[in-house]
Structure formats: C-alpha cells, structure tokens
Design a protein around this motif. Structure first.
Motif, PDB file in Angstrom:
ATOM      1  N   ASN A  70      -7.163   1.366   8.716  1.00  0.00           N
ATOM      2  CA  ASN A  70      -5.767   1.177   8.318  1.00  0.00           C
ATOM      3  C   ASN A  70      -5.550  -0.145   7.592  1.00  0.00           C
ATOM      4  OD1 ASN A  70      -5.020   3.635   9.314  1.00  0.00           O
ATOM      5  ND2 ASN A  70      -3.342   2.866  10.560  1.00  0.00           N
TER       6      ASN A  70
ATOM      7  N   LEU B  77      -4.038  -0.654   3.885  1.00  0.00           N
ATOM      8  CA  LEU B  77      -2.920  -1.551   3.588  1.00  0.00           C
ATOM      9  C   LEU B  77      -3.221  -2.402   2.364  1.00  0.00           C
ATOM     10  CD1 LEU B  77      -0.206  -2.797   4.290  1.00  0.00           C
ATOM     11  CD2 LEU B  77      -1.387  -4.339   5.864  1.00  0.00           C
TER      12      LEU B  77
ATOM     13  N   LEU C 195       1.462   1.976  10.765  1.00  0.00           N
ATOM     14  CA  LEU C 195       0.873   1.844   9.440  1.00  0.00           C
ATOM     15  C   LEU C 195       0.430   3.188   8.885  1.00  0.00           C
ATOM     16  CD1 LEU C 195       0.233  -0.234   7.316  1.00  0.00           C
ATOM     17  CD2 LEU C 195      -2.030  -0.509   8.297  1.00  0.00           C
TER      18      LEU C 195
ATOM     19  N   PRO D 205       2.881   3.369   5.000  1.00  0.00           N
ATOM     20  CA  PRO D 205       2.413   3.422   3.610  1.00  0.00           C
ATOM     21  C   PRO D 205       3.042   4.543   2.804  1.00  0.00           C
ATOM     22  CG  PRO D 205       0.569   2.988   5.046  1.00  0.00           C
ATOM     23  CD  PRO D 205       1.740   3.290   5.930  1.00  0.00           C
TER      24      PRO D 205
ATOM     25  N   VAL E 115       0.823  -9.450   5.180  1.00  0.00           N
ATOM     26  CA  VAL E 115      -0.382  -8.668   5.475  1.00  0.00           C
ATOM     27  C   VAL E 115      -1.229  -9.380   6.521  1.00  0.00           C
ATOM     28  CG1 VAL E 115      -2.567  -7.824   4.526  1.00  0.00           C
ATOM     29  CG2 VAL E 115      -0.441  -7.515   3.244  1.00  0.00           C
TER      30      VAL E 115
END
Length: 508
Positions: free
Chosen positions: A12, A16, A63, A67, A116
């Motif tokens: 994941n 990202l 997540l 997205p 992030v």
C-alpha cells in the motif's frame, strides 16, 4: 507484525507513492496503479480471513479505498484544467506559468511529501506498538498439546467469598505430542475480552494494549494425542503470581513441554487476574478490601498463601488420579509421579517454596522473584531439596531504587517500607543453604518473569527491559535445572557461578 500484514502494508505504501505522481505518468503507468488497487483489495481480504482485522491497521485499510477517491479527484481536476485551457486558447489568453504558481507548486510538493511520510510513520508505527505478539518457537523435539479442567475441591469451603461455595479451580495441562500433530491451535487465553477488561481494572493498564489478545496464538494443539516417544514424563506444577493467571508464563511452559515435561498450570480463583469457567461464569479478583502496602503485609500474605498451598496439593491429588485412570486415556500410566517439580512467579514462587517444605511429592522447585511469604520459614540449613531462586535486580534492590513518590503511592512511608524490607531480606538469608542456587538477572523487573512485556514494545521501553532476552535466560536455566533434578542429566549451572554480563549466580 504478521506476515500478510507486512506485505499488505508495504504494498500500500508503494501504491501511495505511485498515486502521488500519477498525474505526470504515462497511461500505461496509470493502468498499473489501478491494478495495484485491485491487488491491495485482494491482500486486504486475505489478511482479514487468514490473520483477522484489527484496529492498528485502520490507516492501512483506508489506503485501499482512499486512492480511488484521489484518482477520481485528479481526473476531475485534469478535466477542468483541460476545459480551462481550451477556453484560454479560444480567448487568446496567455498560458505562461507565473512565478507565484511555481512557488505554490513547490510548497505543495513539500506538504504532500510530509503527509506521505507522516502516514507511513503512523501506518507502520501502530501495528508495531500494538502487535499481535508471538512466542518463540519451541526448541525441543516435542510438539505441544493442551487440555483444560474445571476441578472442585469438595473438602474445602471457598474462603474468599461469602457464598458458601466449594473451592473451584481452573487448571490447564500442557504435554508433549508428536511434532507433526495437527488440530486446532489453542488461543492464548479463553475469553480475551474478559481478560482485557481485567488487565485494565485490576492492573490499571490501558485496555487498548490488550485489544489483539484474541488473535494471539500459541504452539499448543488442543486435546492432541500424548506422544508415546517416552513411557512417562516428569510432571511440573506452575503457580502464577497474585493478579496472575495460569497462562501467564506461556513463554516458559512451551519450551519446557517441548523438552519432554508435562506442565500443570493452576489458576488460583479470586486471587488470579480472572477465572473463566466452562459454563461462562467469571470469578473476578478479590482484594478483600486491601490495597497497596496493606495488601503486602506478612500477616495477611502468609495467611493467604495457605490457601494457595492447599490449591497446589489438591491439584497434585487430581493429577495422581489422572495418572492412575484418565477418563480420556491420555495420561493414564504416562505421568512420572516419582519426579514432580514445581515453579512459580511472585506469590506462586512463594507457594513453590512452601510446597517444597510441606509436600514430599515435590522433588525440586524454582521461585521466580517471589518474596518468601508463607507460614513456614526456610530453616538455617536450607529447604532440604533442590531449589533455585531467581530474582530481578530491581526487586532485590528494594527501597534503594524506589522514589518517595512511588513509596507514597503504595500508601506508606520510607521508614515503614525499609522496615518491611528488613524482614524480606531476613527471610531470604537461608535461600542458598544446603547447596542451592540464587540467580539475579540484571536490568530486569518483577514482570520480566512473565509474558506481560511481550504485549507491547511500549511496556518494554517504559520499563527499560529486554523481554525476550530475559525470557531466553529464564528458559535455559529452567530446563537445565529440571533436566538435572528430574531427569538426571548433567547440570550446567555449576559451571556458571559468579558474575556475568546479564546475571549473577551463587551457590550455598
């Protein structure tokens, strides 16, 4: 963290990174990222089915869905940007980028990178700080089986309640099996939600720390067949500490069983953290209105210990019945009752010492960091049987490592505490008499002799201990001690007397 959790989390994070830069990538790369979302969803399903969902993984779960929202937002933004561009061309407006736009673009990149990084820290940090902990793989040649019993001593009234009931105990037995034995893996504790509440109410530890107890597995197979590799196996009783429970030393029990021992864990009802009976009844800890320093008084603890000694003797009586004629046939004729040992933590360690002096069936015993409560004092000449005392250096240090605030929180003063420890040390004096051993572990705490510090690295860090390092030392010593005195194997401790990096060992 568990295997699928790691794979899912790392995947994941890579997705990202791809999403952040997707606006400047090729159409082919965008398709790859979309495919990544599908894989992320599949990993989520596998993780949920195989390992079970849990709250520290929520940022990772989100997540998988977020997205999609980001991509939709980017697509809308690009579409709007394209329309604006066409309109600008139609009107002859200038399309040059201003310095201000470039500056905000750099700020946006920095802010995005920070978010992030923050997400990565949170998504990795939460599962690490609140893990589904595991036990070291058993080192011995045997697998592990386990079975539980609900035994009632009809000859004793329950003294810790006023209901007139008989003394009832939950007992768990672990035993050697074929290493290839198959079956249902035993959970760490029965009814983990009840244990989580008890940890919070009795030990005052945050309930959040215990939210993953239901997913902790042991190496034991429920009701597996006893191994026939040996005709009989030595029996070792285990007695937990005050506020403890019969499974609290699984780290130690599993290693011992894998070396060819039958271990019998006693849950001392109303003095344990909690007792959960097969019919759903729950017996909570009963303090009898005593807290802090008042609860530690020798007059009270010596009296309470009599109940624990009788518990251990009753359990041994029942073990003898199993050895003679187990209704399931599992233990009949396979328990070596000529070689019975006992070990205990804290109050259970004190109970072990009393059993050594009181019950001829117990041949050797270990006390892990237990003050020597009990009606019998060790004579000047010693226990008279093989005995090993194990202590945390912080426990032996007594009031010298306790702040005034800590002493006040116990409900006493420093002079009173120091006087109390004078008797503690006086009771310790004959421990090594008669050729017995005393091991002191460095940089350890009272609960280093239990599973507790495995629950979260937060507990290790706040206490300044190495949980698994201490457990390895305890296990090596336990097996060496019982292998010699119950199986007749060579004793290695005799060669380790003196000061060492992680412990000191003396012999009387």
């Amino acid at each position: 963290m568990r295997a699928v959790e790691w794979i899912y989390l790392i995947f994941n994070l890579l997705i990202l990174v791809g999403v952040i830069g997707i606006g400047r990538q090729s159409q082919h790369f965008r398709k790859m990222v979309w495919g990544g979302f599908v894989i992320s969803g599949v990993l989520l399903i596998i993780h949920g089915v195989v390992e079970g969902l849990r709250w520290p993984m929520i940022p990772v779960y989100l997540l998988t869905l977020v997205p999609l929202v980001l991509l939709f937002t980017k697509a809308r933004r690009q579409q709007q940007s394209g329309e604006t561009s066409l309109n600008s061309k139609g009107s002859g407006a200038s399309a040059s980028k201003s310095p201000v736009a470039g500056k905000f673009g750099r700020v946006r990149i920095i802010a995005t990178s920070f978010l992030v990084l923050l997400y990565a820290v949170v998504s990795i940090g939460l599962p690490l700080l609140f893990p589904v902990f595991s036990f070291a793989k058993p080192a011995g040649p045997y697998g592990i089986g386990t079975v539980s019993y609900d035994w009632t001593d009809n000859n004793r009234e329950e003294l810790l309640t006023s209901t007139g009931e008989k003394r009832e105990l939950m007992v768990q037995i672990w035993y050697p099996t074929n290493p290839e034995a198959e079956g249902e893996t035993a959970p760490y504790v029965n009814k983990p939600e009840i244990y989580g509440t008890a940890f919070n109410e009795v030990l005052k530890l945050p309930k959040l720390l215990f939210s993953s107890l239901s997913q902790v597995k042991t190496h034991a197979i429920q009701e597996a067949q006893l191994s026939d590799a040996e005709a009989k196996y030595p029996v070792v009783l285990f007695s937990h500490g005050l506020h403890g429970y019969e499974n609290q030393n699984t780290f130690q029990v599993e290693q011992l069983v894998s070396q060819g021992y039958i271990v019998v864990g006693i849950n001392h009802t109303y003095s344990s953290l909690v007792s959960v009976f097969p019919d759903g009844r729950v017996a909570q800890f009963e303090s009898e209105g005593k807290e802090g320093f008042e609860q530690l008084q020798f007059s009270y603890m010596d009296k309470l210990n009599e109940t624990w000694v009788k518990d251990a003797q009753f359990v041994l009586d029942e073990v003898e019945k199993l050895a003679e004629g187990d209704p399931s046939g599992r233990f009949t004729g396979h328990m070596d009752l000529d070689n019975i040992g006992m070990f205990g933590h804290s109050f259970g360690g004190a109970t072990t010492v009393q059993m050594l002096m009181d019950d001829p069936r117990v041949k050797a015993g270990m006390n892990m960091d237990g003050v020597l409560f009990g009606k019998k004092r060790i004579p000047v000449e010693g226990v008279g049987k093989p005995f090993l005392m194990m202590s945390a250096d912080s426990t032996v240090a007594g009031t010298s490592v306790m702040s005034d605030e800590e002493i006040a929180a116990m409900g006493t003063t420093r002079p009173e505490a120091e006087k109390y420890y004078e008797e503690v040390y006086e009771r310790y004096e004959p421990v090594t008499a008669g050729g017995n051993f005393w091991m002191e572990l460095t940089n350890t705490k009272h609960l280093s002799f239990s599973d507790l510090y495995l629950i979260s690295p937060l507990l290790e860090w706040t206490q300044g201990v190495d949980a698994r390092g201490a457990q390895q030392l305890v296990n090596d010593t336990t097996i060496d001690f019982f292998n010699h005195y119950l199986k007749g194997q060579p004793l290695h401790m005799d060669k380790e007397l003196g000061e060492h990096e992680f412990y000191s060992l003396k012999k009387g």
